[in-house]
Design a protein around this motif. Structure first.
Motif, short mmCIF file in Angstrom:
data_model
loop_
_atom_site.label_atom_id
_atom_site.label_comp_id
_atom_site.label_asym_id
_atom_site.label_seq_id
_atom_site.Cartn_x
_atom_site.Cartn_y
_atom_site.Cartn_z
N ASP A 96 0.83 -1.20 0.00
CA ASP A 96 0.00 0.00 0.00
C ASP A 96 0.87 1.26 0.00
OD1 ASP A 96 -2.29 -1.57 0.12
OD2 ASP A 96 -2.27 -1.60 2.32
N TYR A 97 0.39 2.26 -0.70
CA TYR A 97 1.10 3.55 -0.78
C TYR A 97 1.39 4.12 0.60
CZ TYR A 97 1.50 8.62 -1.53
OH TYR A 97 1.90 9.93 -1.49
N GLU A 98 0.44 3.96 1.51
CA GLU A 98 0.59 4.53 2.86
C GLU A 98 1.71 3.87 3.66
OE1 GLU A 98 -2.20 3.50 1.51
OE2 GLU A 98 -3.25 5.41 1.19
N ARG A 99 2.22 2.73 3.16
CA ARG A 99 3.29 2.02 3.88
C ARG A 99 4.68 2.45 3.44
NH1 ARG A 99 2.09 -0.28 8.35
NH2 ARG A 99 3.44 -2.10 8.06
N VAL A 100 4.75 3.48 2.61
CA VAL A 100 6.03 3.98 2.11
C VAL A 100 6.28 5.38 2.66
CG1 VAL A 100 7.43 4.54 0.09
CG2 VAL A 100 5.79 2.64 0.00
N GLU A 101 7.47 5.59 3.22
CA GLU A 101 7.87 6.91 3.72
C GLU A 101 9.05 7.41 2.90
OE1 GLU A 101 9.69 9.11 7.72
OE2 GLU A 101 9.20 6.97 7.76
N ILE A 102 9.02 8.68 2.56
CA ILE A 102 10.15 9.30 1.86
C ILE A 102 10.93 10.11 2.89
CG2 ILE A 102 10.88 10.77 -0.05
CD1 ILE A 102 9.31 8.30 -0.93
N LEU A 103 12.16 9.71 3.14
CA LEU A 103 12.97 10.39 4.15
C LEU A 103 13.32 11.81 3.69
CD1 LEU A 103 14.31 9.76 6.93
CD2 LEU A 103 16.42 9.33 5.66
N ARG A 104 13.28 12.73 4.63
CA ARG A 104 13.66 14.11 4.31
C ARG A 104 15.10 14.10 3.78
NH1 ARG A 104 13.62 19.22 8.57
NH2 ARG A 104 14.34 20.79 7.08
N PRO A 105 15.34 14.77 2.65
CA PRO A 105 16.65 14.66 1.99
C PRO A 105 17.77 15.46 2.64
CG PRO A 105 15.24 16.12 0.75
CD PRO A 105 14.39 15.55 1.85
N ASP A 106 18.12 15.10 3.86
CA ASP A 106 19.26 15.69 4.54
C ASP A 106 20.52 14.96 4.08
OD1 ASP A 106 21.33 16.18 6.55
OD2 ASP A 106 19.73 17.10 7.73
N THR A 107 21.55 15.69 3.68
CA THR A 107 22.74 15.06 3.13
C THR A 107 23.47 14.18 4.14
OG1 THR A 107 23.99 17.08 3.63
CG2 THR A 107 23.14 16.84 1.39
N SER A 108 23.15 14.31 5.42
CA SER A 108 23.77 13.45 6.42
C SER A 108 23.09 12.08 6.48
CB SER A 108 23.70 14.09 7.81
OG SER A 108 22.35 14.17 8.26
N ALA A 109 21.93 11.96 5.80
CA ALA A 109 21.16 10.72 5.93
C ALA A 109 20.88 10.03 4.60
CB ALA A 109 19.83 11.02 6.63
N VAL A 110 20.93 10.77 3.48
CA VAL A 110 20.56 10.16 2.19
C VAL A 110 21.76 10.15 1.25
CG1 VAL A 110 18.18 10.91 2.45
CG2 VAL A 110 19.78 12.34 1.16
N PRO A 111 21.78 9.20 0.30
CA PRO A 111 22.86 9.18 -0.69
C PRO A 111 22.66 10.27 -1.74
CG PRO A 111 21.27 7.47 -1.18
CD PRO A 111 20.84 8.09 0.13
N ASN A 112 23.66 10.44 -2.58
CA ASN A 112 23.60 11.47 -3.62
C ASN A 112 22.86 10.93 -4.84
OD1 ASN A 112 23.95 13.54 -5.41
ND2 ASN A 112 26.19 13.48 -5.42
N SER A 113 21.61 11.38 -4.98
CA SER A 113 20.80 10.97 -6.13
C SER A 113 20.81 12.03 -7.22
CB SER A 113 19.36 10.73 -5.67
OG SER A 113 19.31 9.95 -4.51
N GLY A 114 21.72 12.99 -7.11
CA GLY A 114 21.76 14.07 -8.08
C GLY A 114 20.80 15.17 -7.70
#
Length: 219
Positions: A96-114
């Motif tokens: 279900d869509y509601e079961r997915v969370e998008i993490l806030r894109p803080d550079t200390s926590a997420v990889p470089n997706s461009g």
């Protein structure tokens, strides 16, 4: 097929008839009417070898509570990024869509997706999200916690994530941009496919302009 796109748009809008009608009507009165069109084609993703040099990365995590977290540097600014990436992840994993969370894109926590630019968020990064989700699902299948057939339920998937985290610790998968087969730009010869895909459109608008007040209305 893009051939005939502009002809079809002008035909649907009644372009020829309206030009004649407006030309006659505009001989009298202060409100003048007109019809105009604009066409475009748009390349999706970075030009040339840009995506190949960026080598963007996305991570996907299965949480102990059975939800999914997408980690990317794409930024939501009202254009629907979070919705798009969550939809792609949910559809790929069969949850279900509601079961997915998008993490806030803080550079200390997420990889470089461009960078978050134009259509690459959906087409390029969205596809990397899909690949990361497929790899995460494969981990659950290899651990014999999930069926390899599409018959499992969202609840089955949630339980598989919970069990994996209990047994093995962190459930995480990473994917990196891969150049699509048959699409390549050569920097040395300046030739090849400048973009992975294109979109095309024609816009037609009828407008009225009050030549005394300057008021303009899109009809």
């Amino acid at each position: 097929d893009i051939s005939g796109l502009q002809d079809r748009a002008l035909e649907l809008a009644g372009w020829a008839a309206k030009r004649e009608e407006f030309a006659r009507a505009n001989l009298h009165g202060d409100v003048k009417r007109g019809i105009g069109f604009a066409t475009f084609f748009h390349g999706a993703g970075f030009t040339g070898s840009g995506e190949r040099f960026l080598q963007s990365v996305v991570d996907v995590k299965g949480e102990p509570n059975g939800t999914i977290t997408v980690l990317s540097s794409m930024t939501e600014m009202g254009q629907g990024t979070n919705t798009i990436l969550a939809q792609i992840a949910a559809e790929t994993l069969g949850i279900d869509y509601e079961r997915v969370e998008i993490l806030r894109p803080d550079t200390s926590a997420v990889p470089n997706s461009g960078p978050t630019v134009a259509s690459r968020t959906a087409m390029v990064v969205g596809n990397i999200v899909r690949n990361a989700c497929l790899r995460l699902k494969e981990k659950l299948i290899e651990a014999e916690l999930l069926s390899s057939t599409p018959s499992y339920s969202p609840l089955d998937f949630s339980h598989a994530c919970q069990t994996y985290c209990d047994r093995f610790g962190e459930l995480r998968a990473t994917a990196r941009y891969e150049e699509p087969p048959g699409i390549h730009w050569d920097d040395a010869t300046y030739s090849g496919e400048a973009y992975g895909a294109f979109s095309w459109a024609t816009y037609v608008a009828s407008v009225s302009v009050d030549t005394l007040s300057g008021e303009t209305r899109v009809d």
